[in-house]
Design an enzyme around this catalytic site. Structure first.
Site, PDB file in Angstrom:
ATOM      1  N   GLY A 177      38.919  33.833  46.000  1.00 44.61           N
ATOM      2  CA  GLY A 177      38.975  34.284  44.617  1.00 44.61           C
ATOM      3  C   GLY A 177      40.292  34.762  44.054  1.00 44.61           C
ATOM      4  N   GLY A 179      43.117  33.120  43.404  1.00 47.08           N
ATOM      5  CA  GLY A 179      43.937  32.114  42.736  1.00 47.08           C
ATOM      6  C   GLY A 179      43.926  32.249  41.222  1.00 47.08           C
ATOM      7  CB  CYS A 182      40.063  30.791  41.882  1.00 49.16           C
ATOM      8  SG  CYS A 182      38.549  31.055  42.841  1.00 49.16           S
TER       9      CYS A 182
END
EC number: 1.7.1.7
Length: 347
Positions: A177, A179, A182
């Site tokens: 998570g 990114g 993301c």
């Protein structure tokens, strides 16, 4: 249900405390490392940065460009077999990981490519590395390709880091998570602050002579330095490498002075609507999109960005007296902060 009360930290929560040093210049430090892959016994030497296996960033052109800096690329999964066979016959292509998932079609394609152009590095990449199926896939891949360095993930805890290394992974990819494109944390509520994830997974991996790659969350060169200071053997970048000539995103042009000038490039997560429409015909009925699509400024060749990234790490090493990159974890002291930057004139 239970609650853990000890703090878990992200890159933005800390700074690295400077230390007295005998170093006189950034030119005196060595940002390269020699790392050994536990299951093959083979050494690798270079700047331990890997471009993410996203189809915009994890390109063959990026691999060729980063080779000049001793860095690597995890190629995206969507190249055809013939393209991959030709690429892995090129001199220097060993700095690239062949990426795949857990489907039989993925592994059949790998076997076909490997038969024509032996693959030295494999990246087994799934969003959720906590399933028994994934552990079994790592075991089977290790048995089938005993001479290949295998990177597998993603996970964020020490127990699964150990499980993947024992199953046959040389490098465990860490991050759920963090990114920039993301949305897993937003859509699922699942994740782990990236700095703490790297620290805990590195501690688990190094006890088994394994390695970790911090995947995601880097927004500035200083975050890269923090990742190495936290114990990451490799760091993986997506958004920081987007927008360059070596990427494969759609480019938007604007007319300036009578000429069409590139100003922005598309960048998206591999679980986004954009990616799933491109490769799977749309979002499956049993799932939701966990990525977003954005435009990033066009930035020309990646050469300039690599100079900034490597220069930032060199400077961090000089501040703490680390002559070699491998010394960073021993020389790093993190201090928790409420803020990092003076943004009076912008961020």
């Amino acid at each position: 249900m239970r609650i853990e009360n000890d703090p878990k930290l992200d890159f933005r929560d800390v700074l690295i405390r400077p230390k007295r040093s005998t170093l006189g210049s950034r030119s005196e430090v060595d940002v390269h490392r020699t790392l050994r892959f536990a299951h093959t016994g083979k050494d690798w030497t270079g700047f331990p940065l890997i471009a993410a296996n996203m189809d915009v960033v994890g390109t063959m052109a990026m691999a060729r460009a980063l080779l000049r800096h001793g860095a690597m690329v995890a190629l995206h999964k969507h190249y055809g077999p013939d393209e991959l066979i030709a690429f892995f016959r090129e001199p220097g292509s060993a700095n690239a990981f062949y990426s795949l998932g857990t489907t039989q079609a993925d592994h059949d394609k790998l076997a076909r490519v490997h038969a024509q152009s032996p693959i030295a590095r494999i990246c087994l990449d799934v969003a959720n590395g906590y399933t028994e199926k994934f552990v079994d896939t790592v075991k089977a891949t290790r048995a089938e390709y005993p001479d290949a360095a295998i990177m597998a993930g993603n996970v964020v805890t020490g127990d699964m880091t150990e499980a993947l290394i024992l199953a046959g992974a040389d490098i465990v990819k860490v991050g759920i998570g963090p990114g920039s494109v993301c949305t897993t944390r937003k859509m699922t509520g699942v994740g782990y602050p990236q700095l703490s994830a790297i620290i805990e997974c590195a501690d688990a991996a190094h006890g088994l002579k394994g390695l970790v790659c911090g995947d995601g969350g880097v927004t500035v060169p200083g975050d890269l330095a923090k990742g190495y200071g936290a114990g990451a053997d490799f760091m993986m970048l997506g958004g920081m490498l987007a927008g360059h000539d070596e990427c494969e995103g759609d480019i938007r042009y604007e007319e300036r002075g009578g000429e069409q000038v590139p100003v922005a490039m598309t960048f998206y997560g591999m679980s986004s609507d954009t990616a799933m429409k491109r490769y799977s015909g749309g979002v499956a009925t049993y799932r939701a999109s966990e990525g977003k699509t954005v435009e990033v400024p066009y930035r020309g060749p990646v050469e300039g960005t690599m100079q900034e990234l490597m220069g930032g790490v060199r400077s961090a090493m000089t501040y703490i007296g680390a002559v070699r990159l491998k010394e960073m974890p021993k020389r790093t002291t993190f201090i928790m902060v409420g803020s990092q930057l003076n943004t009076v004139f912008g961020s």
